[in-house]
Structure formats: structure tokens, C-alpha cells
Design a protein around this motif. Structure first.
Motif, PDB file in Angstrom:
ATOM      1  N   THR A 199       0.045   0.154  10.917  1.00 50.93           N
ATOM      2  CA  THR A 199      -0.829   0.007   9.754  1.00 50.93           C
ATOM      3  C   THR A 199      -2.196   0.585  10.094  1.00 50.93           C
ATOM      4  O   THR A 199      -2.730   0.303  11.161  1.00 50.93           O
ATOM      5  N   SER A 214      -5.823   3.148   3.086  1.00 48.83           N
ATOM      6  CA  SER A 214      -4.954   2.565   4.106  1.00 48.83           C
ATOM      7  C   SER A 214      -3.521   3.005   3.889  1.00 48.83           C
ATOM      8  O   SER A 214      -3.171   3.594   2.860  1.00 48.83           O
ATOM      9  N   GLY A 215      -2.679   2.716   4.861  1.00 54.42           N
ATOM     10  CA  GLY A 215      -1.273   3.068   4.765  1.00 54.42           C
ATOM     11  C   GLY A 215      -0.485   2.485   5.912  1.00 54.42           C
ATOM     12  O   GLY A 215      -1.044   1.873   6.832  1.00 54.42           O
ATOM     13  N   GLU A 250       2.890   3.513   8.553  1.00 50.64           N
ATOM     14  CA  GLU A 250       3.909   4.437   9.056  1.00 50.64           C
ATOM     15  C   GLU A 250       4.899   3.651   9.912  1.00 50.64           C
ATOM     16  O   GLU A 250       4.514   2.699  10.599  1.00 50.64           O
ATOM     17  N   ARG A 287      -2.277  12.327   7.227  1.00 54.18           N
ATOM     18  CA  ARG A 287      -2.516  11.567   6.006  1.00 54.18           C
ATOM     19  C   ARG A 287      -3.984  11.159   5.903  1.00 54.18           C
ATOM     20  O   ARG A 287      -4.560  11.135   4.808  1.00 54.18           O
ATOM     21  N   ASP A 302      -6.575  12.297   2.819  1.00 54.27           N
ATOM     22  CA  ASP A 302      -7.312  11.368   1.970  1.00 54.27           C
ATOM     23  C   ASP A 302      -8.801  11.679   1.977  1.00 54.27           C
ATOM     24  O   ASP A 302      -9.469  11.612   0.937  1.00 54.27           O
ATOM     25  N   SER A 345      -0.324  11.609  -2.561  1.00 54.35           N
ATOM     26  CA  SER A 345       0.792  10.674  -2.441  1.00 54.35           C
ATOM     27  C   SER A 345       1.219  10.622  -0.984  1.00 54.35           C
ATOM     28  O   SER A 345       0.907  11.487  -0.180  1.00 54.35           O
ATOM     29  N   MET A 346       1.956   9.575  -0.630  1.00 54.70           N
ATOM     30  CA  MET A 346       2.425   9.441   0.747  1.00 54.70           C
ATOM     31  C   MET A 346       3.345  10.606   1.125  1.00 54.70           C
ATOM     32  O   MET A 346       3.370  11.055   2.257  1.00 54.70           O
TER      33      MET A 346
END
Length: 207
Positions: A126, A143-144, A146, A170, A174, A186-187
Motif C-alpha cells: 500500500t 494512494s494505491g 499493488e 503509477r 499521478d 486509471s490503475m
């Protein structure tokens, strides 16, 4: 006098009735079977990252804005270098101008927070990034998550360089979208920064 006595008698009867009812209720509660509490189901393996905030409009044009990645917390030292190099590589591909850490002249300072948690099918990484302006105000948070392939007692051991490379791609996408006032990517589309420029060397000393 007779009316007064009658009233008192009624009040006494009411008091006695209230005491009797309280005794009955107490007895019922003490003999009622105690129902077992339902089992609490385990929550998700990975805590949800903080929600992205509504971004502020960049005050400085992309062509002259500079970024300093001041801190990346939660990542082991040996993997911090890999992540920093990958960020520098993708930033160069997107023409984002990075400066050295803690550079007071930077237009924006970037703070990162990462964690690795073992999941059911792999290790979940995260990441949360804050962009801070020169006045100390947060202008963007994104945030994201993987998923790395390995599972280990130490979750970070299951995080490969490829996973960190994806996080870096990523992250840069952003930042690039925000500074250029574009929709957040988008992811699925985030790693597009690497297309056709994989051999570009990262600038030295930018992180």
C-alpha cells in the motif's frame, strides 16, 4: 381527613406494586439464558489506504514546477534506493523536474508512506503520497495498492524490484496528471510512462 387517608393508601399501594414489578423483572433477567455473542469475522487482509483528497489546482505551470521527494517512509533501506531510481527514471520520461531532497527552492515537496502486508495470495504493498506546497499545505494526496507475488515472514522480502517499478510508474503518472491538470490515470493505464523509453538512464542525484 378521610380523603387524605384514602389518597395516602393509594400511593402506598402504587409503591408496593412498583417494588413487586421490579422484583419480578429482576428474577426474569437472572434466569434468562445468556445468548452467545456472534463470532466477529476477520477484516480484510490489507487496510484501505487513506482516501485521496480533492486536489488543489497547481499554482505553478508544469514547465517550471520542481519536485523534491523528501521522504519515503516504511520502505527498507535497500529497497528505497530501487524505488527512488525508478521514480527518477519515470519522472525524466514525463519531463517532471526533480531536485535533491530537502531542496528549499523546490516548488513542491513529496512525502511517501508505504507498507507491505502479507495477504492470502501474495504481499500487498500500500502506498500513499502527499504533495506539499511551499507554504506547507497539502495540495494532493493519492494512494494505491499493488500485489507482489511472494509471501514471506518478512513481507518486504516478497516485494520484487518489478513491484517497486510499478509503484514508481503509477506514482509519476499521478503527479504528471495533476501538474498538467489532466484526469487522474486509471490503475490499468498508469505504467504507460515506460513505453518506448525503457533504456533512458535516470538523472543522477535527483532523489
Amino acid at each position: 381527613m378521610s380523603g387524605t387517608k384514602r389518597t395516602g393508601s393509594i400511593r402506598m399501594s402504587g409503591a408496593v406494586l412498583a417494588i413487586a414489578l421490579a422484583s419480578v423483572l429482576t428474577a426474569c433477567q437472572s434466569t434468562a439464558p445468556v445468548r452467545p455473542k456472534p463470532a466477529v469475522l476477520a477484516g480484510p487482509t490489507v487496510p484501505a489506504p487513506p482516501e485521496a483528497t480533492q486536489p488543489s489546482v497547481p499554482a505553478v505551470p508544469a514547465a517550471i514546477a520542481t519536485f523534491s521527494f523528501d521522504q519515503i517512509k516504511g520502505v527498507p533501506t535497500d529497497k528505497q534506493q530501487d524505488l527512488a531510481k525508478a521514480i527518477a527514471k519515470y519522472a525524466q520520461q514525463r519531463n517532471l523536474h526533480l531536485v535533491r531532497r530537502i531542496d528549499t527552492t523546490a516548488t513542491y515537496h513529496v512525502w511517501g508512506y508505504l507498507s507491505a502486508v502479507g495477504g492470502d495470495v501474495g504481499t500487498n504493498v500500500t502506498y500513499v503520497w502527499d504533495i506539499i506546497d511551499q507554504s506547507g499545505n497539502r495540495v494532493l494526496r493519492f494512494s494505491g495498492v499493488e500485489i507482489a507475488g511472494g509471501v514471506n515472514d518478512d513481507p518486504w522480502q516478497g516485494v520484487s524490484g518489478g513491484t517497486l517499478d510499478t509503484v514508481a510508474a503509477r506514482t509519476v503518472e499521478d503527479v504528471y496528471a495533476w501538474i498538467n491538470r489532466l484526469p487522474q490515470p486509471s490503475m490499468a493505464g498508469a505504467p504507460a510512462a515506460q513505453a518506448g523509453v525503457g533504456a533512458t538512464k535516470p538523472p543522477a542525484g535527483t532523489l
